[in-house]
Design a protein around this motif. Sequence first.
Motif, PDB file in Angstrom:
ATOM      1  N   MET A 127       0.819  -1.211   0.000  1.00 33.62           N
ATOM      2  CA  MET A 127       0.000   0.000   0.000  1.00 33.62           C
ATOM      3  C   MET A 127       0.853   1.262   0.000  1.00 33.62           C
ATOM      4  SD  MET A 127      -3.300  -0.937   2.404  1.00 33.62           S
ATOM      5  CE  MET A 127      -2.379  -1.547   3.812  1.00 33.62           C
ATOM      6  N   LYS A 128       1.978   1.241   0.715  1.00 39.23           N
ATOM      7  CA  LYS A 128       2.853   2.413   0.724  1.00 39.23           C
ATOM      8  C   LYS A 128       3.439   2.671  -0.655  1.00 39.23           C
ATOM      9  CE  LYS A 128       6.700   4.506   3.266  1.00 39.23           C
ATOM     10  NZ  LYS A 128       7.387   5.044   2.067  1.00 39.23           N
ATOM     11  N   LYS A 162       2.024   2.184  -3.499  1.00 43.75           N
ATOM     12  CA  LYS A 162       1.002   2.648  -4.454  1.00 43.75           C
ATOM     13  C   LYS A 162       0.825   4.156  -4.297  1.00 43.75           C
ATOM     14  CE  LYS A 162      -1.751   0.995  -7.674  1.00 43.75           C
ATOM     15  NZ  LYS A 162      -1.187   0.344  -8.883  1.00 43.75           N
ATOM     16  N   SER A 163       1.836   4.901  -4.737  1.00 45.19           N
ATOM     17  CA  SER A 163       1.904   6.332  -4.448  1.00 45.19           C
ATOM     18  C   SER A 163       0.776   7.124  -5.084  1.00 45.19           C
ATOM     19  CB  SER A 163       3.251   6.887  -4.913  1.00 45.19           C
ATOM     20  OG  SER A 163       3.454   6.623  -6.293  1.00 45.19           O
ATOM     21  N   GLU A 164       0.242   6.674  -6.232  1.00 44.29           N
ATOM     22  CA  GLU A 164      -0.807   7.452  -6.897  1.00 44.29           C
ATOM     23  C   GLU A 164      -2.085   7.533  -6.083  1.00 44.29           C
ATOM     24  OE1 GLU A 164      -0.907   3.408  -9.178  1.00 44.29           O
ATOM     25  OE2 GLU A 164       0.476   4.585  -7.941  1.00 44.29           O
ATOM     26  N   TYR A 165      -2.272   6.609  -5.117  1.00 51.04           N
ATOM     27  CA  TYR A 165      -3.462   6.638  -4.270  1.00 51.04           C
ATOM     28  C   TYR A 165      -3.246   7.459  -2.993  1.00 51.04           C
ATOM     29  CZ  TYR A 165      -5.583   2.904  -7.087  1.00 51.04           C
ATOM     30  OH  TYR A 165      -6.121   2.168  -8.102  1.00 51.04           O
ATOM     31  N   ALA A 166      -1.994   7.760  -2.669  1.00 50.77           N
ATOM     32  CA  ALA A 166      -1.673   8.528  -1.458  1.00 50.77           C
ATOM     33  C   ALA A 166      -2.422   7.954  -0.242  1.00 50.77           C
ATOM     34  CB  ALA A 166      -2.010  10.008  -1.630  1.00 50.77           C
ATOM     35  N   LEU A 167      -2.291   6.662  -0.067  1.00 48.67           N
ATOM     36  CA  LEU A 167      -3.038   5.977   0.993  1.00 48.67           C
ATOM     37  C   LEU A 167      -2.555   6.396   2.377  1.00 48.67           C
ATOM     38  CD1 LEU A 167      -3.091   2.405  -0.582  1.00 48.67           C
ATOM     39  CD2 LEU A 167      -4.985   4.043  -0.495  1.00 48.67           C
ATOM     40  N   ASP A 168      -3.498   6.616   3.266  1.00 50.07           N
ATOM     41  CA  ASP A 168      -3.200   6.945   4.654  1.00 50.07           C
ATOM     42  C   ASP A 168      -3.127   5.631   5.439  1.00 50.07           C
ATOM     43  OD1 ASP A 168      -3.187   7.677   7.327  1.00 50.07           O
ATOM     44  OD2 ASP A 168      -4.594   9.332   7.051  1.00 50.07           O
TER      45      ASP A 168
END
Length: 302
Positions: free
Chosen positions: A195-196, A198-204
């Motif tokens: 998840m980290k 996957k930068s395009e989603y800027a997941l928290d």
Amino acid sequence: MEFAIVGLGRMGGNMARRLARKGMRIAVMNRTFDVTEALVKETGHVACVDYAALIATLDTPRMIWLMLPAGDVTEAALTALLPLLSPGDLIVDGANSHYKEDAPRASRCAHFGVEFVDAGVSGGVWGLENGYCIMFGGSKAAAARLQPYMEALAPTPATGWLHTGPVGSGHYVKMVHNGIEYGMMQAFAEGFALMKDKSEYALDLAAISELWRHGSVVRSWLLDLSAAFLAEDQTLEAIEPFVADSGEGRWTALASIEQGIPAPVMTLALAMRFATQGKHDYAAKLLAKMRQGFGGHAIKHS
């Protein structure tokens, strides 16, 4: 007073503190006496400077819980204690000892008329507040004698402790417990790394870990701990990517081979810890050279 704890490190010290909170007064001993004195001032337990003082302090039949590092330290404690004990006394090995060591130790103890119990203890630094999960092997008579202390150390008198069977079973169950722990930790680590990346989603990641704590099938104490530290820092840039491994992870992998029971998740989780320790570096260099050899792929130089 019939009960003592020897070894007042993070686990042993907090176990003594928890017993004090439950109204139990015990004898305590540590290699460094100032640690013993400090704990006694805090808890009201009785300080013992050495094994002779410990034996003299306790009423017979005695129960002595060794909360020492596994291996030579525990072995030395047994060697020193056994000649001082009386028939009917009881020793608990609460270290993360290999379960195959338990039967020979029980036989040694039996030579002196002393009962031997092997105890696996889980709970870490949170055990003082939340209680410990204790799995222990030994005779039914020994289990009955230890029951009041197990009830006090556990989260509740009825939960968190189990007489697992004969000598050796407690450490065996704790070994498997730690192997499962390796696999769970590795799965969380890999998932959050995905998840980290996957930068395009800027997941928290902090919000996601908190989300999963409520109603999700992956909710767990490990997730609770992850949510807590991710809420403070999601980058972890100051953390070196090095993960140590305890002996129990290795023993679990070896047991799977000896017993012919496939345990790929636990075994691979152990191997991934080896990789963080630089033990995969040379193999990775060989892989890079092979790729260069057959495909002309570029190599990164440090």
